[in-house]
Scaffold this motif. Sequence first.
Motif, PDB file in Angstrom:
ATOM      1  N   ASP A   1      44.418  47.030  48.531  1.00 45.34           N
ATOM      2  CA  ASP A   1      44.525  47.565  47.175  1.00 45.34           C
ATOM      3  C   ASP A   1      44.008  46.631  46.095  1.00 45.34           C
ATOM      4  O   ASP A   1      43.941  47.020  44.928  1.00 45.34           O
ATOM      5  N   SER A   2      43.688  45.384  46.456  1.00 51.14           N
ATOM      6  CA  SER A   2      43.117  44.483  45.446  1.00 51.14           C
ATOM      7  C   SER A   2      42.322  43.371  46.123  1.00 51.14           C
ATOM      8  O   SER A   2      42.688  42.905  47.206  1.00 51.14           O
ATOM      9  N   TYR A   3      41.223  43.006  45.488  1.00 52.60           N
ATOM     10  CA  TYR A   3      40.452  41.844  45.942  1.00 52.60           C
ATOM     11  C   TYR A   3      41.172  40.566  45.526  1.00 52.60           C
ATOM     12  O   TYR A   3      41.931  40.542  44.555  1.00 52.60           O
ATOM     13  N   LEU A   4      40.876  39.477  46.241  1.00 48.74           N
ATOM     14  CA  LEU A   4      41.567  38.210  46.009  1.00 48.74           C
ATOM     15  C   LEU A   4      40.722  37.135  45.353  1.00 48.74           C
ATOM     16  O   LEU A   4      41.251  36.182  44.795  1.00 48.74           O
ATOM     17  N   SER A   5      39.388  37.240  45.437  1.00 43.53           N
ATOM     18  CA  SER A   5      38.531  36.194  44.882  1.00 43.53           C
ATOM     19  C   SER A   5      38.161  36.511  43.438  1.00 43.53           C
ATOM     20  O   SER A   5      38.232  37.666  42.997  1.00 43.53           O
ATOM     21  N   GLU A   6      37.756  35.495  42.701  1.00 42.45           N
ATOM     22  CA  GLU A   6      37.379  35.701  41.292  1.00 42.45           C
ATOM     23  C   GLU A   6      36.243  36.698  41.151  1.00 42.45           C
ATOM     24  O   GLU A   6      36.228  37.513  40.225  1.00 42.45           O
ATOM     25  N   CYS A   7      35.300  36.640  42.084  1.00 43.50           N
ATOM     26  CA  CYS A   7      34.165  37.562  41.964  1.00 43.50           C
ATOM     27  C   CYS A   7      34.584  39.000  42.255  1.00 43.50           C
ATOM     28  O   CYS A   7      33.873  39.941  41.902  1.00 43.50           O
ATOM     29  N   GLY A   8      35.746  39.185  42.878  1.00 49.77           N
ATOM     30  CA  GLY A   8      36.213  40.539  43.151  1.00 49.77           C
ATOM     31  C   GLY A   8      36.989  41.164  42.014  1.00 49.77           C
ATOM     32  O   GLY A   8      37.208  42.378  42.003  1.00 49.77           O
ATOM     33  N   GLU A   9      37.388  40.345  41.032  1.00 48.45           N
ATOM     34  CA  GLU A   9      38.316  40.830  40.006  1.00 48.45           C
ATOM     35  C   GLU A   9      37.767  42.032  39.250  1.00 48.45           C
ATOM     36  O   GLU A   9      38.483  43.007  38.989  1.00 48.45           O
ATOM     37  N   LYS A  10      36.491  42.011  38.906  1.00 48.85           N
ATOM     38  CA  LYS A  10      35.951  43.117  38.113  1.00 48.85           C
ATOM     39  C   LYS A  10      35.839  44.417  38.924  1.00 48.85           C
ATOM     40  O   LYS A  10      35.652  45.489  38.362  1.00 48.85           O
TER      41      LYS A  10
END
Length: 636
Positions: free
Chosen positions: A333-342
């Motif tokens: 349900d959510s990405y964990l890396s900074e590049c995934g946040e958007k």
Amino acid sequence: MGLLSQGSPLSWEETQRHADHVRRHGILQFLHIYHAVKDRHKDVLKWGDEVEYMLVSFDHENKKVQLVLSGEEVLETLQEKGERTNPNHPTLWRPEYGSYMIEGTPGQPYGGTMSEFNTVEDNMRKRRQEATSLLGDNQAVCTITSFPRLGCPGFTLPEFRPRPVEGGASKSLFFPDEAINKHPRFSTLTRNIRHRRGEKVVINVPIFKDKNTPSPFIETFAEDDEAAKAAKPDHIYMDAMGFGMGNCCLQVTFQACSISEARYLYDQLATICPIVMALSAASPFYRGYVSDIDCRWGVISASVDDRTREERGLEPLKNNSYRISKSRYDSIDSYLSECGEKYNDLDLTIDREIYGHLLQEGIDHLLAQHVAHLFIRDPLTLFEEKIHLDDANESDHFENIQSTNWQTMRFKPPPPNSDIGWRVEFRPMEVQLTDFENSAYVVFVVLLTRVILSYKLDFLIPLSKVDENMKVAQKRDAVLRDRFYFRKDICKGGSAVVDGCGKAAGAEPAAEEYALMTIDTIINGKEGVFPGLIPILNSYLENMEVDVDTRCSILNYLKLIKKRASGELMTVARWMREFIAKHPDYKQDSVITDEINYSLLLKCNQIANELCECPELLGPAFRKVKYSGSKTDPSN
């Protein structure tokens, strides 16, 4: 299968009373682990696979095959002859949900050298041979994802009747409790999921409409009001955890060199999950019927869905705290890396109090919301002896919640006081018939992780699109008939991907970043559209020093993946469908009789033990080496 504590299991009511205690101390345990190893770097690449097996018995005279409920005894002997006698034994064995199931892994993790790829298939063969050697005459170890007649009368050996009215774990109309592993964790999970939900689980799988399939297809359950209300027209109805957790899968776990690399791999592989699931499709049959799906994912998701009517949005919130959009077995349900946040565009339900606590303790927003989302769930099992623990040195309460969030990817902190690093687990694959196929899928995924890290690739797309892909991947013949959202330019991130993903990390994702592609395009490439994962892997291999034997093995594995993606070779699901359709006893009515099931499983076992060729599935060049250990060929 997750945490296997020993002790006295508590009832659901008792477990529920301790739920806040488990969550509170689970978070404290996570924090102890995080602060102890958050800066740990330079762990070497280690990885391993998990293969789940079913034990079957062939009655050649009556042309019937059944699941053998001897998994616990077989497992005990395997462990006694293996790891307990020799800590360096090449295989490890663990229990699984069904008492007809066992799980095998390599005895030691594989390392980072390319030559390790050449040992995977040999180790899988050892596992198959070890387990087979302990079985009786006309019994076999099968790597099939779903047993076609699971839940049909007499599907187990010995035979047991379900007890839907009497007290029991599942109260299923079809699945007897004797088919559940005797370890108390499994029956307790089954019972507590039902109690928490307030009713039996409901699984409805669309039936495949063949020429003579009744339309509408309707089953009647006059003796069971709950089933009568739950069963849908034109669907195969199932009502127990065993219909999902009683299936088999193939999984891979990787150790990353650091927490940041683990988070990056977790995100990148999450986008690959639906693609590989569709490629490995192997489960088209349920409860003696031909279904209109090819993968088990939705079945297993429904089989452990403990959400109440309030949490599913069917009633106003009164006794529960949240509306929860998915089962606890589902996609991430959510990405964990900074590049995934958007790309985190799903509405994420979190425990606000836990989230705030984690932020205060120095956990960043992305990891804090990930953990706070996992911890909206209740513990499903709790043992009396495991309530009060040393939070600094034990992690059972954290794992209690973590290990019952069964998602496509799992982010795994190191166990306390161990030399194990940060890991990620890749979980969507269906198990294949042969050790060659299972090795091919494992090597493909592991090699892909090496390429992702070496080339700093970026596969990220909005998570809502990954969810759409997961739904499409389960459809019949999705490999050939459907298209999937996939990122077009996977090299944009450059060398900054792992360490922060460049300056564009905060920008909104643009729709032109991704497009709908066939799996053939994603895997094999299409000029002007996408380079293809196999060509990228081949390019990587050309730049690596690899011995001739290993290179040959890897190329053979990649050739299988390539041809499955293009349709030149069938998926296991497609091959099974065609086998059934051509069977002389099949009436084109979507029904799999005992005799049809016997013919199919006998053929599967012959293929797995290399007693016959199957060019539609494996290609004409697949080697045929007669395996003398088979006990199930009626010609023997």
